[in-house]
Motif scaffolding. Sequence first.
Motif, PDB file in Angstrom:
ATOM      1  N   SER A 316       0.827  -1.205   0.000  1.00  0.00           N
ATOM      2  CA  SER A 316       0.000   0.000   0.000  1.00  0.00           C
ATOM      3  C   SER A 316       0.868   1.264   0.000  1.00  0.00           C
ATOM      4  CB  SER A 316      -0.928  -0.002   1.218  1.00  0.00           C
ATOM      5  OG  SER A 316      -0.171   0.090   2.415  1.00  0.00           O
ATOM      6  N   PRO A 317       0.317   2.382  -0.480  1.00  0.00           N
ATOM      7  CA  PRO A 317       1.092   3.622  -0.571  1.00  0.00           C
ATOM      8  C   PRO A 317       1.626   4.116   0.763  1.00  0.00           C
ATOM      9  CG  PRO A 317      -0.918   3.773  -1.881  1.00  0.00           C
ATOM     10  CD  PRO A 317      -1.020   2.518  -1.079  1.00  0.00           C
ATOM     11  N   ALA A 318       1.010   3.711   1.887  1.00  0.00           N
ATOM     12  CA  ALA A 318       1.485   4.183   3.187  1.00  0.00           C
ATOM     13  C   ALA A 318       2.934   3.794   3.440  1.00  0.00           C
ATOM     14  CB  ALA A 318       0.592   3.631   4.301  1.00  0.00           C
ATOM     15  N   ALA A 319       3.423   2.738   2.744  1.00  0.00           N
ATOM     16  CA  ALA A 319       4.805   2.295   2.946  1.00  0.00           C
ATOM     17  C   ALA A 319       5.803   3.317   2.421  1.00  0.00           C
ATOM     18  CB  ALA A 319       5.021   0.949   2.264  1.00  0.00           C
ATOM     19  N   GLU A 320       5.405   4.103   1.420  1.00  0.00           N
ATOM     20  CA  GLU A 320       6.350   5.060   0.843  1.00  0.00           C
ATOM     21  C   GLU A 320       6.800   6.089   1.865  1.00  0.00           C
ATOM     22  OE1 GLU A 320       4.894   6.817  -2.694  1.00  0.00           O
ATOM     23  OE2 GLU A 320       4.692   4.912  -3.775  1.00  0.00           O
ATOM     24  N   GLY A 321       5.899   6.470   2.780  1.00  0.00           N
ATOM     25  CA  GLY A 321       6.283   7.444   3.794  1.00  0.00           C
ATOM     26  C   GLY A 321       7.329   6.921   4.748  1.00  0.00           C
ATOM     27  N   LEU A 322       7.444   5.603   4.872  1.00  0.00           N
ATOM     28  CA  LEU A 322       8.436   5.009   5.779  1.00  0.00           C
ATOM     29  C   LEU A 322       9.753   4.722   5.079  1.00  0.00           C
ATOM     30  CD1 LEU A 322       6.138   2.501   7.677  1.00  0.00           C
ATOM     31  CD2 LEU A 322       7.087   4.614   8.578  1.00  0.00           C
ATOM     32  N   ILE A 323       9.674   4.098   3.888  1.00  0.00           N
ATOM     33  CA  ILE A 323      10.898   3.661   3.232  1.00  0.00           C
ATOM     34  C   ILE A 323      11.493   4.728   2.328  1.00  0.00           C
ATOM     35  CG2 ILE A 323      10.145   1.269   3.317  1.00  0.00           C
ATOM     36  CD1 ILE A 323       9.372   1.428   0.416  1.00  0.00           C
ATOM     37  N   GLY A 324      10.691   5.756   1.981  1.00  0.00           N
ATOM     38  CA  GLY A 324      11.222   6.828   1.140  1.00  0.00           C
ATOM     39  C   GLY A 324      11.448   6.401  -0.293  1.00  0.00           C
ATOM     40  N   ARG A 325      10.805   5.329  -0.734  1.00  0.00           N
ATOM     41  CA  ARG A 325      10.949   4.828  -2.103  1.00  0.00           C
ATOM     42  C   ARG A 325       9.570   4.467  -2.644  1.00  0.00           C
ATOM     43  NH1 ARG A 325      14.449  -0.278  -1.154  1.00  0.00           N
ATOM     44  NH2 ARG A 325      13.879  -0.655  -3.328  1.00  0.00           N
ATOM     45  N   PRO A 326       9.383   4.505  -3.955  1.00  0.00           N
ATOM     46  CA  PRO A 326       8.104   4.053  -4.509  1.00  0.00           C
ATOM     47  C   PRO A 326       7.881   2.580  -4.193  1.00  0.00           C
ATOM     48  CG  PRO A 326       9.379   5.267  -6.153  1.00  0.00           C
ATOM     49  CD  PRO A 326      10.290   5.035  -4.995  1.00  0.00           C
ATOM     50  N   VAL A 327       6.638   2.230  -3.888  1.00  0.00           N
ATOM     51  CA  VAL A 327       6.351   0.839  -3.526  1.00  0.00           C
ATOM     52  C   VAL A 327       6.621  -0.101  -4.703  1.00  0.00           C
ATOM     53  CG1 VAL A 327       4.688   1.461  -1.751  1.00  0.00           C
ATOM     54  CG2 VAL A 327       3.911   1.174  -4.108  1.00  0.00           C
ATOM     55  N   GLU A 328       6.574   0.413  -5.924  1.00  0.00           N
ATOM     56  CA  GLU A 328       6.844  -0.440  -7.083  1.00  0.00           C
ATOM     57  C   GLU A 328       8.246  -1.018  -7.046  1.00  0.00           C
ATOM     58  OE1 GLU A 328       5.519   2.520  -7.197  1.00  0.00           O
ATOM     59  OE2 GLU A 328       3.463   2.147  -7.910  1.00  0.00           O
ATOM     60  N   ASP A 329       9.170  -0.318  -6.368  1.00  0.00           N
ATOM     61  CA  ASP A 329      10.548  -0.824  -6.291  1.00  0.00           C
ATOM     62  C   ASP A 329      10.642  -2.124  -5.507  1.00  0.00           C
ATOM     63  OD1 ASP A 329      11.185   1.412  -7.681  1.00  0.00           O
ATOM     64  OD2 ASP A 329      12.231   2.446  -6.047  1.00  0.00           O
ATOM     65  N   LEU A 330       9.682  -2.359  -4.606  1.00  0.00           N
ATOM     66  CA  LEU A 330       9.740  -3.556  -3.769  1.00  0.00           C
ATOM     67  C   LEU A 330       8.918  -4.714  -4.324  1.00  0.00           C
ATOM     68  CD1 LEU A 330       9.609  -2.194  -0.105  1.00  0.00           C
ATOM     69  CD2 LEU A 330      11.544  -3.181  -1.318  1.00  0.00           C
ATOM     70  N   LEU A 331       8.029  -4.455  -5.282  1.00  0.00           N
ATOM     71  CA  LEU A 331       7.196  -5.523  -5.819  1.00  0.00           C
ATOM     72  C   LEU A 331       8.084  -6.572  -6.495  1.00  0.00           C
ATOM     73  CD1 LEU A 331       4.165  -3.558  -7.299  1.00  0.00           C
ATOM     74  CD2 LEU A 331       4.423  -4.601  -5.046  1.00  0.00           C
ATOM     75  N   GLY A 332       7.859  -7.825  -6.139  1.00  0.00           N
ATOM     76  CA  GLY A 332       8.687  -8.912  -6.655  1.00  0.00           C
ATOM     77  C   GLY A 332       9.890  -9.226  -5.789  1.00  0.00           C
ATOM     78  N   GLU A 333      10.192  -8.348  -4.806  1.00  0.00           N
ATOM     79  CA  GLU A 333      11.312  -8.591  -3.896  1.00  0.00           C
ATOM     80  C   GLU A 333      10.837  -9.415  -2.709  1.00  0.00           C
ATOM     81  OE1 GLU A 333      14.463  -7.734  -4.201  1.00  0.00           O
ATOM     82  OE2 GLU A 333      14.248  -6.666  -6.108  1.00  0.00           O
ATOM     83  N   ARG A 334      11.756 -10.181  -2.135  1.00  0.00           N
ATOM     84  CA  ARG A 334      11.434 -10.952  -0.936  1.00  0.00           C
ATOM     85  C   ARG A 334      11.388 -10.043   0.283  1.00  0.00           C
ATOM     86  NH1 ARG A 334      11.909 -16.375  -0.421  1.00  0.00           N
ATOM     87  NH2 ARG A 334      12.800 -16.127   1.654  1.00  0.00           N
ATOM     88  N   VAL A 335      10.577 -10.432   1.278  1.00  0.00           N
ATOM     89  CA  VAL A 335      10.494  -9.667   2.514  1.00  0.00           C
ATOM     90  C   VAL A 335      11.861  -9.652   3.175  1.00  0.00           C
ATOM     91  CG1 VAL A 335       9.850 -11.660   3.923  1.00  0.00           C
ATOM     92  CG2 VAL A 335       9.186  -9.380   4.644  1.00  0.00           C
TER      93      VAL A 335
END
Length: 645
Positions: A316-335
Amino acid sequence: MSSAGEGSGDALDLYELAACGLLTTAADGTIERVNRTMCAWTGFAAAELVGKRFQDLLTIGSKLFHYTHWMPLLQMQGSVAEVQLELVRRDGRVLPILVNAARRAGPAGAASSARPPVDVAVFIATDRRKYERELLLARKRAEELLASERQAQQARARAEARLRLALDSAHLRVWSVDVTTGARHYERDVASLLGLPPADELAPEAFAERIHPDDRAAEAAAFAAAIDPERRATYSIEHRLLGHDGVERIVRSTGRAFFDDGGKPVHFSGVIEDVTDRRRSEEALRQRENEFRTLAENSPDVIARFDRAHRYVYLSPAAEGLIGRPVEDLLGERVGRGGLGDADAAAWNAAIDEAFAGRHGTLAFSYEARDGRLREFQAHVVPERNSRGEIATVLGLTRDVTALRQQQREAQQRAILAEQLIGIVSHDLRNPLNAVLLGTQLLGDADAELQGVIAGRITAAADRAIRLIGDLLDFTQARLGGGLRVQRREIDLHLFAAGFLDELRLAWPGRRVEHRRTGDGLGSADPDRLAQILTNLVNNALTYGTPDEPVTVTTVVARDALEVRVHNTGRPIPQELQARIFEPMQRGAAQVGPGARSVGLGLYIVREIASAHGGRVSVRSTEREGTTFTVVLPRAQAAARASQG
């Protein structure tokens, strides 16, 4: 047979040149007479054969047969016919033969023990053997072809049964078209798609007229493309059926056309599948997914979706405020690739595995946000099921609980402090009150001199109670009221400290308190609060310091600051205690003296008074240097206003 000299010459030639080998043997098989044909076949002369036993000309296998079957049958039946044997020629080659034999009848009146000779006819069986082998081979081939045909029929029957099972399992209905005549045929169970009993015979026009009017043109175009020799397209279309029972169904119809060698369409086969429930489930799923995304994209919580490989498939977009990166950068990445520590990443992976096993999980972790602050989070990890009830993905619902955890810690600390305050009031305040109560009880029976002593003790006990109550009020104000209040005014730090120390020495007779001065001038401070600082620090120094060593109080008036240093010798404060000594309820090793108090709030109040002035307090304590508490306050009043504002 007659002897060689008997009969005409033609009969003799017939015997000698017969198309088969002829020989006469005694009852034991010894050859008595043989024709030329037999000699030619064996390669032996007649003189060489006469006197030999017939069985000696045979192969070992045939010789055994001769002994075990031939002779017993001949004795029993008087003849044997078409016995297959193998004869060994003079050159060693083996000649397959077919033998007939008959025992002659004995002359009339002969003794029964006489054994008449045996006439033998030998035929070459090479061609017959070849023919028989060919015949056997042909028979074998025919049997193999028959077995293959049976297997093919069985395989076809099994394939048809499997096809029917597959069609029934998939709820597929079969239909076909004779393209040359245009006649359509629907199997009986197609009727159920129109809300009719499955066993009803369905006329082709009955199905066509139930296709939704808006879908008829598309269905007709798909069929025309399938039977077009140029296009030969795969027939595949979804359309609606209007059932006789008032139910509108969605069906998927697929099939293909078959063409002859000239490219002319001759037959079409297809299947029909009822996909109503599936399409409605997919539509409901799409609607739920849209609702989920609307909720997730407007939620302050971080919502993540993981696949079985623990990869982000939604964030969700709320993650961008924490990680400072677009959430699309993490899609497909492992936790764990988003900045989590190893322990927290391992906890996430374990929780995801548990969720895929059908169990809910909760975990707490910390994360350094892009603003550099360490935030606390609590996550719920739950399985997410598809329309078939299978766990397809896992949802992680993460909430920032930093403020909540801080409130919980503060509430817990307040509860602990409340318990400690109750302990202080019930213990430390009880002692001076008991002294006052006991003193008042003794006053009535005491003489004048003793009354004075008792009155002094009552006064001292009341003073201790008042100081304790003052400390408790200051503590409560500092902890719950946002800090202590000070009323600053101009004072001479050296004169104020000297006068206060003169009073303090009266309470500690026999102890030395030295005063040292550095610098001159006035400063701004709250005299009452400054007296509290000196009282707490000097009393602590006298309580915990070496009794025969002086306590040194140094007052410093610098250009921008007022300083008070209190030094004593003796056992140093442990390092682990120095880090928290200015927190409430922290006490050193008890060394009870005349001015000692066991409340544990003194140094905390010193820190709060210094902070209220805009200053600070520190401690340095070693075995060699002793212990020094240093209070630094801003000299000017404006600095204090700025700090309070």
